[in-house]
Design a protein around this motif. Structure first.
Motif, PDB file in Angstrom:
ATOM      1  N   ASP A  93       0.843  -1.203   0.058  1.00 15.16           N
ATOM      2  CA  ASP A  93      -0.006   0.215  -0.115  1.00 15.16           C
ATOM      3  C   ASP A  93       0.867   1.228   0.067  1.00 15.16           C
ATOM      4  O   ASP A  93       0.965   1.878   0.987  1.00 15.16           O
ATOM      5  N   LEU A  94       1.574   1.526  -1.184  1.00 13.17           N
ATOM      6  CA  LEU A  94       2.426   2.800  -1.342  1.00 13.17           C
ATOM      7  C   LEU A  94       1.802   4.165  -0.990  1.00 13.17           C
ATOM      8  O   LEU A  94       2.071   4.759  -0.301  1.00 13.17           O
ATOM      9  N   GLU A  95       0.536   4.228  -1.613  1.00 19.86           N
ATOM     10  CA  GLU A  95      -0.160   5.440  -1.231  1.00 19.86           C
ATOM     11  C   GLU A  95      -0.642   5.510   0.145  1.00 19.86           C
ATOM     12  O   GLU A  95      -0.536   6.703   0.498  1.00 19.86           O
ATOM     13  N   GLY A  96      -1.042   4.537   0.693  1.00 18.55           N
ATOM     14  CA  GLY A  96      -1.476   4.772   2.312  1.00 18.55           C
ATOM     15  C   GLY A  96      -0.067   5.142   3.069  1.00 18.55           C
ATOM     16  O   GLY A  96      -0.239   5.785   4.019  1.00 18.55           O
ATOM     17  N   ILE A  97       1.118   4.504   2.807  1.00 19.23           N
ATOM     18  CA  ILE A  97       2.282   4.808   3.507  1.00 19.23           C
ATOM     19  C   ILE A  97       2.789   6.309   3.112  1.00 19.23           C
ATOM     20  O   ILE A  97       3.163   7.002   4.002  1.00 19.23           O
ATOM     21  N   ILE A  98       2.487   6.590   2.060  1.00 21.08           N
ATOM     22  CA  ILE A  98       2.685   8.159   1.598  1.00 21.08           C
ATOM     23  C   ILE A  98       1.854   9.264   2.184  1.00 21.08           C
ATOM     24  O   ILE A  98       2.406  10.252   2.889  1.00 21.08           O
ATOM     25  N   ARG A  99       0.688   8.737   2.479  1.00 19.70           N
ATOM     26  CA  ARG A  99      -0.197   9.445   3.250  1.00 19.70           C
ATOM     27  C   ARG A  99       0.395   9.560   4.617  1.00 19.70           C
ATOM     28  O   ARG A  99       0.342  10.896   5.493  1.00 19.70           O
ATOM     29  N   GLY A 104       3.507  13.270   8.618  1.00 17.96           N
ATOM     30  CA  GLY A 104       4.618  13.459   9.521  1.00 17.96           C
ATOM     31  C   GLY A 104       5.313  14.522   9.057  1.00 17.96           C
ATOM     32  O   GLY A 104       5.713  15.332   9.699  1.00 17.96           O
ATOM     33  N   ASP A 105       5.347  14.757   7.556  1.00 17.72           N
ATOM     34  CA  ASP A 105       6.038  16.259   7.052  1.00 17.72           C
ATOM     35  C   ASP A 105       5.406  17.411   7.684  1.00 17.72           C
ATOM     36  O   ASP A 105       6.101  18.291   8.066  1.00 17.72           O
ATOM     37  N   GLY A 106       4.046  17.224   7.719  1.00 16.83           N
ATOM     38  CA  GLY A 106       3.310  18.422   8.375  1.00 16.83           C
ATOM     39  C   GLY A 106       3.699  18.862   9.812  1.00 16.83           C
ATOM     40  O   GLY A 106       4.121  19.905  10.288  1.00 16.83           O
ATOM     41  N   ILE A 107       3.889  17.693  10.564  1.00 16.88           N
ATOM     42  CA  ILE A 107       4.138  17.724  11.969  1.00 16.88           C
ATOM     43  C   ILE A 107       5.631  18.431  12.113  1.00 16.88           C
ATOM     44  O   ILE A 107       5.805  19.171  12.830  1.00 16.88           O
ATOM     45  N   VAL A 108       6.536  17.697  11.140  1.00 21.55           N
ATOM     46  CA  VAL A 108       7.868  18.256  11.274  1.00 21.55           C
ATOM     47  C   VAL A 108       7.926  19.688  11.066  1.00 21.55           C
ATOM     48  O   VAL A 108       8.632  20.254  11.811  1.00 21.55           O
ATOM     49  N   ARG A 143       8.576   4.557   3.598  1.00 22.28           N
ATOM     50  CA  ARG A 143       8.180   5.035   2.368  1.00 22.28           C
ATOM     51  C   ARG A 143       9.174   4.449   1.392  1.00 22.28           C
ATOM     52  O   ARG A 143       8.605   3.980   0.042  1.00 22.28           O
ATOM     53  N   LYS A 144      10.478   4.654   1.689  1.00 20.05           N
ATOM     54  CA  LYS A 144      11.344   3.982   0.594  1.00 20.05           C
ATOM     55  C   LYS A 144      11.213   2.565   0.489  1.00 20.05           C
ATOM     56  O   LYS A 144      11.295   1.923  -0.661  1.00 20.05           O
ATOM     57  N   VAL A 145      11.048   1.711   1.532  1.00 19.61           N
ATOM     58  CA  VAL A 145      10.663   0.516   1.325  1.00 19.61           C
ATOM     59  C   VAL A 145       9.446   0.208   0.517  1.00 19.61           C
ATOM     60  O   VAL A 145       9.456  -0.927  -0.485  1.00 19.61           O
ATOM     61  N   ALA A 146       8.293   0.832   0.700  1.00 13.40           N
ATOM     62  CA  ALA A 146       7.127   0.640  -0.069  1.00 13.40           C
ATOM     63  C   ALA A 146       7.513   1.117  -1.699  1.00 13.40           C
ATOM     64  O   ALA A 146       7.020   0.323  -2.491  1.00 13.40           O
ATOM     65  N   SER A 147       8.011   2.174  -1.727  1.00 18.07           N
ATOM     66  CA  SER A 147       8.395   2.594  -3.270  1.00 18.07           C
ATOM     67  C   SER A 147       9.353   1.407  -3.762  1.00 18.07           C
ATOM     68  O   SER A 147       9.255   1.352  -5.122  1.00 18.07           O
TER      69      SER A 147
END
Length: 265
Positions: A93-99, A104-108, A143-147
Motif C-alpha cells: 500500500d504505497l499510497e497509504g504509506i505516503i499519506r 509526518g512532514d506536516g508535523i515536522v 516509504r522508501k521500502v514501499a516505493s
C-alpha cells in the motif's frame, strides 16, 4: 520573583481559548492549596515553580516545550501507524504509506517553526531537532521500502521470510519509540523505565543486523549460480538493507531520548 515565589501584576485579559469559566476551577484549586494569594489590589502571589508554570499557561497558552512534546508524540504515533500498515500490507500500500509520510512532514514543519521561535525550552533545541529528524527518517525509510517494492514488484511478488521478520521488528521498535516519547513528554519519568526500553531497542536492532547478514548470505548462495537474475538479486538485497535501516533510526531515537533523560535527572 525568586525561586519559590512570584508576584504578578494585573495585565492583559484572558485569551479566547482560556475563558474565565475554564480558568476559574484551576485558580480555586491553587487558592485551596494555599499556593495563590492576593497581594494588593492589582497583584497576585504564586508559590512554587510548578504552580507558577500552570498559572502562566492559563494566560499565555501552552509553552513551546509542551507543544513540542505533544507534536513529537504525534510524530511517533504516525511512525507506529505507518509500521503497522507496512506489516499489514507487506509494503504493497504505497499510497497509504505516503499519506502517513505527508502527515509526518506536516508535523515536522510545525515543530521546526516552534523550535525556531522558542527562546527557552525544557529540552535542548539540538536534542529535539535530532529526535524529530530520526523519527522523520523512520517514516521516510518505510516509504522508501514501499516505493522499492512497488518498483520491483515484478521480482518481489511475495516477501521472503527474512523480509517479514524485519518488518515485524520495525513494528516492535516503532511501538517502543512511541512508548519512549510518551514517557519523555510526561512531567516526571523513570530513568530506569527509559533505560530498559532503550535496551529493548538495542536488542531488536541487533537482531535485525543478524537477519540482514543471514539474508545476504542466502542471496549470494542463490544468485551466484550461472544465469542468475542480477536485477532480482539487486532488488532483494536493497530491500533487506532498507528495512534494516529503519531499525537503525529507531535505535538512534532511543539513544537520543536516553541522553535527554539523563540530562534531566
Amino acid at each position: 520573583s525568586n525561586c519559590n515565589t512570584t508576584i504578578i501584576r494585573q495585565s492583559q485579559s484572558y485569551p479566547q481559548d482560556n475563558a474565565p469559566e475554564k480558568i476559574g476551577p484551576i485558580l480555586q484549586r491553587l487558592i485551596a492549596k494555599k499556593r495563590l494569594f492576593c497581594y494588593g489590589s492589582d497583584r497576585l502571589l504564586v508559590r512554587g515553580k510548578e504552580d507558577m508554570g500552570q498559572f502562566l499557561e492559563l494566560f499565555r497558552g501552552p509553552s513551546p516545550s509542551d507543544q513540542c512534546a505533544k507534536l513529537l508524540l504525534e510524530l511517533a504515533k504516525c511512525a507506529s501507524a505507518c509500521a503497522k500498515l507496512l506489516h499489514e500490507t507487506g509494503g504493497a500500500d504505497l499510497e497509504g504509506i505516503i499519506r502517513h509520510e505527508h502527515t509526518g512532514d506536516g508535523i515536522v514543519r510545525t515543530l521546526h517553526q516552534i523550535i525556531d521561535n522558542a527562546f527557552i525550552m525544557r529540552i535542548d533545541k539540538s536534542d529535539v531537532t535530532q529526535l524529530l529528524s530520526e523519527l522523520d527518517d523512520m517514516i521516510d525509510g518505510m516509504r522508501k521500502v514501499a516505493s522499492h517494492i512497488d518498483i520491483h514488484k515484478y521480482y518481489i511478488e511475495t516477501l521472503r521470510t527474512e523480509a517479514k521478520q524485519l518488518i515485524e521488528i520495525i513494528v516492535f521498535v516503532s511501538d517502543e519509540v512511541k512508548k519512549l516519547v510518551t514517557m519523555l513528554s510526561g512531567k516526571r519519568f523513570s530513568l530506569l523505565d527509559i533505560s530498559t526500553s532503550v535496551h529493548r531497542l538495542h536488542d531488536a536492532e541487533s537482531e535485525a543486523d543478524k537477519i540482514l547478514m543471514r539474508a545476504e548470505k542466502m542471496l549470494i548462495s542463490e544468485f551466484s549460480q550461472p544465469h542468475a537474475n542480477v536485477i532480482e538479486y539487486i532488488g532483494w538485497e536493497k530491500l533487506f538493507r532498507l528495512l534494516e535501516r529503519v531499525t537503525d533510526h529507531a535505535n538512534h531515537c532511543g539513544t537520543i531520548i536516553l541522553s535527554i533523560a539523563r540530562k534531566e535527572t
